[in-house]
Design a protein around this motif. Structure first.
Motif, PDB file in Angstrom:
ATOM      1  N   LYS A   1       1.010  -0.873   0.132  1.00 62.07           N
ATOM      2  CA  LYS A   1      -0.168  -0.083   0.185  1.00 62.07           C
ATOM      3  C   LYS A   1       1.020   1.160   0.677  1.00 62.07           C
ATOM      4  CE  LYS A   1      -4.129  -2.008   2.127  1.00 62.07           C
ATOM      5  NZ  LYS A   1      -5.223  -1.341   2.924  1.00 62.07           N
ATOM      6  N   LEU A   2       1.741   1.628   0.759  1.00 61.81           N
ATOM      7  CA  LEU A   2       2.766   2.425   1.272  1.00 61.81           C
ATOM      8  C   LEU A   2       3.504   2.601  -0.843  1.00 61.81           C
ATOM      9  CD1 LEU A   2       4.149   4.664   2.497  1.00 61.81           C
ATOM     10  CD2 LEU A   2       5.790   2.584   2.765  1.00 61.81           C
ATOM     11  N   LYS A   3       3.390   1.778  -1.327  1.00 64.37           N
ATOM     12  CA  LYS A   3       4.103   2.078  -2.571  1.00 64.37           C
ATOM     13  C   LYS A   3       3.537   2.476  -3.426  1.00 64.37           C
ATOM     14  CE  LYS A   3       7.441  -0.873  -4.543  1.00 64.37           C
ATOM     15  NZ  LYS A   3       8.003  -1.963  -4.235  1.00 64.37           N
ATOM     16  N   LEU A   4       1.904   2.116  -3.380  1.00 60.38           N
ATOM     17  CA  LEU A   4       0.927   2.828  -4.227  1.00 60.38           C
ATOM     18  C   LEU A   4       0.623   3.786  -4.067  1.00 60.38           C
ATOM     19  CD1 LEU A   4      -1.500   1.992  -6.389  1.00 60.38           C
ATOM     20  CD2 LEU A   4      -3.031   0.903  -4.209  1.00 60.38           C
ATOM     21  N   TYR A   5       0.114   4.462  -2.374  1.00 57.63           N
ATOM     22  CA  TYR A   5       0.641   5.480  -2.126  1.00 57.63           C
ATOM     23  C   TYR A   5       1.318   6.763  -2.370  1.00 57.63           C
ATOM     24  CZ  TYR A   5      -2.913   3.767   1.487  1.00 57.63           C
ATOM     25  OH  TYR A   5      -3.949   3.756   2.427  1.00 57.63           O
ATOM     26  N   THR A   6       2.750   6.154  -3.008  1.00 57.66           N
ATOM     27  CA  THR A   6       3.975   6.943  -3.449  1.00 57.66           C
ATOM     28  C   THR A   6       3.625   7.397  -4.936  1.00 57.66           C
ATOM     29  OG1 THR A   6       5.191   5.982  -1.884  1.00 57.66           O
ATOM     30  CG2 THR A   6       6.128   6.971  -3.832  1.00 57.66           C
ATOM     31  N   ILE A   7       3.037   6.131  -5.612  1.00 58.10           N
ATOM     32  CA  ILE A   7       2.796   6.237  -6.825  1.00 58.10           C
ATOM     33  C   ILE A   7       1.756   7.587  -7.111  1.00 58.10           C
ATOM     34  CG2 ILE A   7       2.377   5.054  -9.549  1.00 58.10           C
ATOM     35  CD1 ILE A   7       3.966   2.447  -7.680  1.00 58.10           C
ATOM     36  N   ILE A   8       0.617   6.627  -6.775  1.00 55.87           N
ATOM     37  CA  ILE A   8      -0.788   7.673  -7.166  1.00 55.87           C
ATOM     38  C   ILE A   8      -0.553   9.078  -6.200  1.00 55.87           C
ATOM     39  CG2 ILE A   8      -3.208   8.137  -6.082  1.00 55.87           C
ATOM     40  CD1 ILE A   8      -3.227   5.197  -5.612  1.00 55.87           C
ATOM     41  N   GLY A   9       0.617   9.224  -5.248  1.00 53.68           N
ATOM     42  CA  GLY A   9       0.608  10.918  -4.619  1.00 53.68           C
ATOM     43  C   GLY A   9       1.900  11.724  -6.067  1.00 53.68           C
ATOM     44  N   THR A  10       2.988  10.425  -6.211  1.00 49.99           N
ATOM     45  CA  THR A  10       3.749  11.522  -7.725  1.00 49.99           C
ATOM     46  C   THR A  10       3.195  11.976  -8.652  1.00 49.99           C
ATOM     47  OG1 THR A  10       6.031   9.904  -6.712  1.00 49.99           O
ATOM     48  CG2 THR A  10       5.391  10.654  -8.805  1.00 49.99           C
TER      49      THR A  10
END
Length: 172
Positions: free
Chosen positions: A3-12
């Motif tokens: 989930k953290l990687k997903l949050y990071t990609i979406i945030g970027t």
């Protein structure tokens, strides 16, 4: 994918899109005084730092609730990412334009993209390592100070180069 990687990609992606749109909001608004505090009012490097700062801050504030239980260190890594991304804009801009002797549109755009990417990379790595946790107070204080400075210096900028509009090679 965690989930953290997903949050990071979406945030970027969110910050790149929102930051790009933000570049034009002040002009589209008919130069609305209040919007000028949050969106660039001119082409100065300082004003362009808002393209990274406010979208990242907005993203992290709205997604903090979803992350805080699974990734408690995200609370301290978010301001670290915001500050790094924001501060990289003048560092990269003045480095490349100093080497080349002027600035160009493609490296200007790349400066923004790299700043956002490195800001989110720092957020991701620090969320996993918790290394920013001991600086939580100082990091958020830095974000608050930047926000205050953006408000104050929007219409009352100091007489320093970072607040002046550069002479781009691609100007009409």
């Amino acid at each position: 994918m965690n989930k953290l990687k997903l949050y990071t990609i979406i945030g970027t992606a969110f910050v790149i899109i929102a930051g790009t749109i933000s570049h034009f909001v002040y002009e589209w608004s008919g130069n609305n005084f209040i919007l000028g505090f949050f969106f660039p009012i001119n082409e100065s490097t300082w004003e362009h730092m808002k393209l990274c700062f406010f979208p990242m801050l907005l993203y992290f504030l709205f997604t903090n609730q979803k992350r805080k239980d699974s990734y408690p260190c995200a609370v301290s890594s978010a301001p670290a990412g915001i500050l790094l991304g924001t501060c990289l804009i003048p560092v990269i801009f003045y480095t490349y334009s100093g080497i080349l002797g002027q600035n160009y549109i493609v490296p200007d755009i790349a400066t923004f993209l790299l700043s956002v990417l490195f800001g989110f990379l720092a957020f991701y790595k620090l969320s996993l390592s918790c290394k920013a946790q001991r600086c939580l107070f100082w990091l958020w204080l830095g974000v608050i100070v930047f926000a205050i400075c953006f408000v104050l210096f929007t219409y009352f900028p100091p007489k320093l180069g970072i607040f002046m509009e550069p002479n781009p090679s691609y100007a009409p």
